[in-house]
Enzyme design. Structure first.
Site, PDB file in Angstrom:
ATOM      1  N   ASP A   1       0.852  -1.189   0.000  1.00  0.00           N
ATOM      2  CA  ASP A   1       0.000   0.000   0.000  1.00  0.00           C
ATOM      3  C   ASP A   1       0.896   1.250   0.000  1.00  0.00           C
ATOM      4  O   ASP A   1       1.831   1.346   0.813  1.00  0.00           O
ATOM      5  CB  ASP A   1      -0.861  -0.047   1.278  1.00  0.00           C
ATOM      6  CG  ASP A   1      -1.990   0.960   1.280  1.00  0.00           C
ATOM      7  OD1 ASP A   1      -2.425   1.383   0.197  1.00  0.00           O
ATOM      8  OD2 ASP A   1      -2.454   1.307   2.390  1.00  0.00           O
TER       9      ASP A   1
ATOM     10  N   HIS B   1      -7.661   9.884   4.151  1.00  0.00           N
ATOM     11  CA  HIS B   1      -7.205   8.843   5.074  1.00  0.00           C
ATOM     12  C   HIS B   1      -7.518   9.191   6.529  1.00  0.00           C
ATOM     13  O   HIS B   1      -7.648  10.359   6.875  1.00  0.00           O
ATOM     14  CB  HIS B   1      -5.694   8.624   4.916  1.00  0.00           C
ATOM     15  CG  HIS B   1      -5.340   7.984   3.615  1.00  0.00           C
ATOM     16  ND1 HIS B   1      -4.810   8.684   2.563  1.00  0.00           N
ATOM     17  CD2 HIS B   1      -5.460   6.698   3.198  1.00  0.00           C
ATOM     18  CE1 HIS B   1      -4.614   7.854   1.551  1.00  0.00           C
ATOM     19  NE2 HIS B   1      -4.999   6.645   1.906  1.00  0.00           N
TER      20      HIS B   1
ATOM     21  N   HIS C   1      -9.247   4.879  -2.063  1.00  0.00           N
ATOM     22  CA  HIS C   1      -8.519   4.929  -0.783  1.00  0.00           C
ATOM     23  C   HIS C   1      -9.343   5.740   0.215  1.00  0.00           C
ATOM     24  O   HIS C   1     -10.298   6.405  -0.157  1.00  0.00           O
ATOM     25  CB  HIS C   1      -7.158   5.605  -0.979  1.00  0.00           C
ATOM     26  CG  HIS C   1      -6.146   4.710  -1.597  1.00  0.00           C
ATOM     27  ND1 HIS C   1      -5.029   4.288  -0.929  1.00  0.00           N
ATOM     28  CD2 HIS C   1      -6.100   4.124  -2.818  1.00  0.00           C
ATOM     29  CE1 HIS C   1      -4.323   3.505  -1.720  1.00  0.00           C
ATOM     30  NE2 HIS C   1      -4.949   3.387  -2.880  1.00  0.00           N
TER      31      HIS C   1
ATOM     32  N   ALA D   1     -11.380   4.925   2.522  1.00  0.00           N
ATOM     33  CA  ALA D   1     -12.792   4.554   2.392  1.00  0.00           C
ATOM     34  C   ALA D   1     -13.391   3.938   3.652  1.00  0.00           C
ATOM     35  O   ALA D   1     -14.371   3.204   3.572  1.00  0.00           O
ATOM     36  CB  ALA D   1     -12.960   3.611   1.205  1.00  0.00           C
TER      37      ALA D   1
ATOM     38  N   ASP E   1      -8.539   0.682   6.390  1.00  0.00           N
ATOM     39  CA  ASP E   1      -7.554   0.534   7.458  1.00  0.00           C
ATOM     40  C   ASP E   1      -8.146   1.042   8.774  1.00  0.00           C
ATOM     41  O   ASP E   1      -8.263   0.312   9.759  1.00  0.00           O
ATOM     42  CB  ASP E   1      -6.284   1.323   7.102  1.00  0.00           C
ATOM     43  CG  ASP E   1      -5.160   1.063   8.092  1.00  0.00           C
ATOM     44  OD1 ASP E   1      -5.386   0.378   9.101  1.00  0.00           O
ATOM     45  OD2 ASP E   1      -4.033   1.553   7.870  1.00  0.00           O
ATOM     46  N   SER E   2      -8.584   2.307   8.770  1.00  0.00           N
ATOM     47  CA  SER E   2      -9.062   2.935  10.022  1.00  0.00           C
ATOM     48  C   SER E   2     -10.186   2.141  10.677  1.00  0.00           C
ATOM     49  O   SER E   2     -10.209   2.002  11.909  1.00  0.00           O
ATOM     50  CB  SER E   2      -9.534   4.364   9.736  1.00  0.00           C
ATOM     51  OG  SER E   2      -8.455   5.131   9.256  1.00  0.00           O
TER      52      SER E   2
HETATM   53  P1  13P Z   1      -8.861   4.655   5.748  1.00  0.00           P
HETATM   54  O1  13P Z   1      -7.980   5.467   6.612  1.00  0.00           O
HETATM   55  O2  13P Z   1     -10.122   5.401   5.381  1.00  0.00           O
HETATM   56  O3  13P Z   1      -9.181   3.311   6.315  1.00  0.00           O
HETATM   57  O4  13P Z   1      -8.093   4.405   4.356  1.00  0.00           O
HETATM   58  C1  13P Z   1      -7.134   3.398   4.246  1.00  0.00           C
HETATM   59  C2  13P Z   1      -6.355   3.466   2.978  1.00  0.00           C
HETATM   60  O5  13P Z   1      -6.680   4.141   2.027  1.00  0.00           O
HETATM   61  C3  13P Z   1      -5.144   2.647   2.908  1.00  0.00           C
HETATM   62  O6  13P Z   1      -4.426   2.870   1.736  1.00  0.00           O
HETATM   63  O1  G3H Z   2      -3.086   4.900   3.660  1.00  0.00           O
HETATM   64  C1  G3H Z   2      -2.405   4.586   4.612  1.00  0.00           C
HETATM   65  C2  G3H Z   2      -2.751   3.392   5.411  1.00  0.00           C
HETATM   66  O2  G3H Z   2      -3.824   3.630   6.262  1.00  0.00           O
HETATM   67  C3  G3H Z   2      -1.521   2.847   6.099  1.00  0.00           C
HETATM   68  O3  G3H Z   2      -1.204   3.543   7.240  1.00  0.00           O
HETATM   69  O4  G3H Z   2       1.238   4.111   7.076  1.00  0.00           O
HETATM   70  O5  G3H Z   2       0.074   3.959   9.291  1.00  0.00           O
HETATM   71  O6  G3H Z   2       0.575   1.906   7.963  1.00  0.00           O
HETATM   72  P1  G3H Z   2       0.273   3.384   7.934  1.00  0.00           P
HETATM   73 ZN    ZN Z   3      -4.509   4.856   0.982  1.00  0.00          ZN
END
Ligand code: 13P
Ligand code: G3H
Ligand code: ZN
Length: 326
Positions: A96, A192, A228, A230, A273-274
């Protein structure tokens, strides 16, 4: 230095077939971020139980955290666990927000089946050249590549941006042609993290720019688009976190209805991710608030993993539409 291996040795697949099917049948593949064992188990079990294809993704810093040598073994462990559960779901391991050719190459060489090269903060020509360099290396090894055009607001790994710059649809066709990428992340109003918008009381969350998405679809019909930033930042988890000693008052995400609409469009991959972080944190806080003397990690990480499984199944079934597709 991580051992050299090809993703096929690890039981992984690239994203080509996943995206083809998702595009034809109007759903999106979930791409869940992970950096530890409980997240990896939670995501994999959630996808096995909901019969969904899955992209396991980690950023450069997540890879460092998990250890670059250990990570491919974790991913192959997840594949083996899924097979032991009698599941044949396709599983990809994806980088990612890769920010350099060297990082993308190192991931490909150590067993990733897909990589993102995010040159979105560079001028168009530099972004295209960097992306082309990664595509050339990746495609020789049948690894798929995601590029990015347009900049999301918020924090992307170590690169932070004050404001978003929406993707310019007129640049998409040229970028796809020049680079040969397999999918493209676009900026249509997501960001994000868990604090996506500053909404004053009585104000609505600004809607995603579906007009830009539609124009992109018109220019590159059938091409896989990635969303992203999302996470929906479920109010239920924010409430739990705040109730059990946390402080995330202004956390807000993308409304689920808009994500559903995106999943039915050319958006073939939705990054989350979040939401996973929030689900686990909410449960861990609850355990600690109710049992202040608990100190066995299994007693708080176990319930957190269960909550993540629940969340992944819900997303796949009710938001992305990927449940039952594998
Ligand atoms: P979120 O922070 O909305 O979960 O997005 C994650 C993401 O885009 C990782 O590349
Ligand atoms: O878009 C970023 C992702 O949420 C990854 O986050 O760099 O803290 O691993 P991170
Ligand atoms: Zn992202």
């Amino acid at each position: 230095m991580a051992d050299k291996k090809h993703y096929t040795e690890l039981g992984l697949v690239n994203t080509k077939e996943m995206f083809k099917k998702a595009m034809a049948d109007g759903y999106a593949i979930p791409a869940y971020n992970f950096n530890n064992m409980e997240q990896l188990q939670g995501i994999t079990i959630g996808c096995v139980e909901s019969k969904s294809p899955v992209i396991l993704q980690c950023s450069g810093s997540a890879r460092k955290y998990a250890n670059a040598t250990m990570l491919p073994f974790m991913a192959t462990g997840a594949v083996k666990m899924a097979r032991d559960m009698g599941s044949t779901i396709p599983i990809s391991l994806h980088l990612d927000h890769g920010d350099s050719f060297e990082l993308a190459k190192s991931c490909i060489d150590s067993g990733f089946s897909s990589v993102m090269i995010d040159g979105s903060h560079h001028p168009f020509e530099e972004n295209a050249a960097l992306t082309r360099q990664v595509v050339d290396y990746a495609h020789e090894r049948e690894v798929t590549v995601e590029g990015e055009l347009g900049v999301l607001a918020g924090v992307e790994d170590e690169v932070s941006h004050e404001a978003s710059h929406y993707t310019k649809p007129e640049e998409v066709e040229t970028f796809v042609e020049k680079t040969g990428v397999d999918s493209l992340a676009v900026s249509i109003g997501t960001s994000h993290g868990a604090f996506k918008f500053k909404v004053k009381p009585g104000e609505e969350i600004p809607p995603l720019r579906f007009d830009i998405l539609e124009e992109i679809e018109r220019r590159v019909p059938g091409f896989p688009i990635v969303l992203h930033g999302a996470s929906s930042v479920e109010p239920e988890y924010v409430k739990m976190i705040n109730a059990f000693g946390g402080k995330m008052d202004d956390a807000v995400g993308i409304p689920v209805e808009q994500l559903r609409r995106a999943a039915q469009s050319a958006v073939c991959k939705i990054n989350i991710d979040s939401d996973g972080r929030l689900a686990m944190t909410a449960m861990i806080r609850e355990v600690f608030a109710e049992n202040p003397s608990e100190f066995d990690p299994r007693k708080y990480l176990g319930p957190a993993r269960e909550e993540l499984i629940k969340m992944v199944k819900y997303k796949n079934e009710h938001v992305l539409g990927s449940a039952g597709q594998a």
